[in-house]
Design a protein around this motif. Structure first.
Motif, short mmCIF file in Angstrom:
data_model
loop_
_atom_site.label_atom_id
_atom_site.label_comp_id
_atom_site.label_asym_id
_atom_site.label_seq_id
_atom_site.Cartn_x
_atom_site.Cartn_y
_atom_site.Cartn_z
N HIS A 220 0.85 -1.19 0.00
CA HIS A 220 0.00 0.00 0.00
C HIS A 220 0.89 1.24 0.00
CE1 HIS A 220 -3.88 -2.03 0.47
NE2 HIS A 220 -3.20 -2.93 1.15
N ARG A 221 1.62 1.39 -1.10
CA ARG A 221 2.69 2.39 -1.16
C ARG A 221 2.16 3.82 -1.04
NH1 ARG A 221 6.83 -0.94 -2.47
NH2 ARG A 221 6.36 -2.73 -3.80
N SER A 222 0.98 4.06 -1.57
CA SER A 222 0.43 5.42 -1.51
C SER A 222 0.06 5.82 -0.09
CB SER A 222 -0.81 5.54 -2.41
OG SER A 222 -1.89 4.79 -1.88
N GLN A 223 -0.10 4.85 0.80
CA GLN A 223 -0.55 5.15 2.15
C GLN A 223 0.46 4.74 3.23
OE1 GLN A 223 -3.59 6.86 2.41
NE2 GLN A 223 -3.22 6.86 0.20
N LEU A 224 1.68 4.41 2.82
CA LEU A 224 2.68 3.99 3.81
C LEU A 224 2.96 5.08 4.83
CD1 LEU A 224 5.34 1.89 1.88
CD2 LEU A 224 3.74 1.13 3.63
#
Length: 267
Positions: A220-224
Motif C-alpha cells: 500500500h505504497r500510496s498510504q505507507l
C-alpha cells in the motif's frame, strides 16, 4: 441456501477502504491460507480515492482510486492468499455516512445471502480510528448480519469487530510520548482508540506470519506514510502485527468466557 459442497470454514471481511483489510484480519487469513476448506470473501465499500497523496507519489486525485485498487490486489498476492471473491461496492470515499442506511445494509445483506460465511468481520462502533466511513460500514454490516442470520440455516456463526486493546493503545501512546511524537487522542477523528481489555473475545497470535502481513502492508505504497512510521524498525513492525484483537459481537459472551485464539475456534 448453501450447498452440501460448501467450504468447511469461511469468512467475509467488510471494510471501507483499501488497506483497512491489510491489518486486523490479514494474519488470520494467512494462518488459514493452506486450509483446503477455507473460503475468504473481501468486500470494500470504497476505493479510497479521497486518501492522502504523499509528495512525489505518482498519482493524481483522479487516478488514486485505481492505484489503491491495484495496491490492494498486490497486497494480498504478497501476503500469499488472495480472496476467493473480492467485491467493490463503489461508494464515494469519505461519503459512506451519507449513504441511505437501507441501501448499504441491503447490498451487504445480498452478499451475505450469497456466501453464507461462518464468520463475518468488520469495524466496531469506534471504527478503530473514529473514521465516519469505518463506523458506517461497521453498522451496516452488523445490521445485515443479523437480518440474514435469523433466516439462515447455515453460516453466520460469529460476528467479529476488529479492535485495539486499551492496554496496547496506552503502551503505544507512551512510546510515542517518549519519542517526542504527538500522542493519539481518542476524542479526535482519524486517531487510534482502544476498547477495554476485558471486552476482547478473540486474540490471535500472528507472529509466525508477521513477515507476510508486513509484505502485504508494504504494497500500500500510496498510504505507507499513514500506515507506518518511517522510523519504525523492522523488529518493532513485526511485534506490532504479532497479535490480532477482536470483540466478539455475536453470539453474546458471558463474563469469564475464555478468550478465543482463532476465528473459527469452537465453531
Amino acid at each position: 441456501m448453501a450447498s452440501a459442497t460448501a467450504p468447511s470454514t469461511s469468512v467475509m471481511l467488510v471494510v471501507a477502504h483499501p488497506d483497512d483489510d491489510a491489518y486486523g484480519l490479514a494474519g488470520s487469513v494467512a494462518l488459514h491460507a493452506d486450509d483446503p476448506g477455507f473460503r475468504f470473501t473481501l468486500v470494500h465499500a470504497t476505493d479510497g480515492a479521497a486518501g492522502e497523496i504523499p509528495p512525489g507519489f505518482p498519482a493524481t486525485r483522479e487516478s488514486l482510486g485505481a492505484v489503491r485498487r491495484g495496491e490492494c490486489r498486490n497486497a494480498w498476492r504478497a501476503l500469499g492468499r488472495t480472496p476467493d471473491r473480492h467485491v467493490w461496492l463503489d461508494y464515494a470515499d469519505g461519503k459512506l455516512a451519507g449513504v441511505p442506511s437501507e441501501a448499504l445494509v441491503g447490498r451487504i445483506a445480498l452478499l451475505l445471502e450469497e456466501e453464507h460465511p461462518d464468520v463475518v468481520a468488520t469495524f466496531g462502533p469506534d471504527g478503530i480510528t473514529g473514521h465516519p466511513d469505518h463506523i458506517a460500514v461497521g453498522q451496516a454490516t452488523d445490521a445485515a448480519f443479523h437480518r440474514v442470520r435469523v433466516a439462515a440455516d447455515t453460516g453466520f456463526r460469529r460476528l467479529l469487530h476488529g479492535a485495539m486493546k486499551a492496554s496496547t493503545f496506552e503502551r503505544w501512546n507512551a512510546a510515542r510520548l517518549r519519542g517526542g511524537k504527538d500522542v493519539w487522542d481518542p476524542s479526535r477523528v482519524y486517531h487510534l482508540r482502544g476498547v477495554p481489555d476485558e471486552t476482547i473475545g478473540l486474540e490471535v497470535d500472528t507472529t509466525t506470519v508477521a513477515d507476510r502481513i508486513i509484505a502485504g502492508l508494504s504494497q500500500h505504497r500510496s498510504q505507507l506514510h499513514v500506515i507506518s512510521d518511517p522510523t519504525r524498525t523492522a523488529a518493532n513492525w513485526r511485534r506490532s502485527v504479532g497479535r490480532e484483537f477482536f470483540v466478539v459481537a455475536w453470539p453474546p459472551r458471558s463474563p469469564g468466557d475464555p478468550v478465543l485464539n482463532d476465528m473459527f475456534e469452537g465453531l
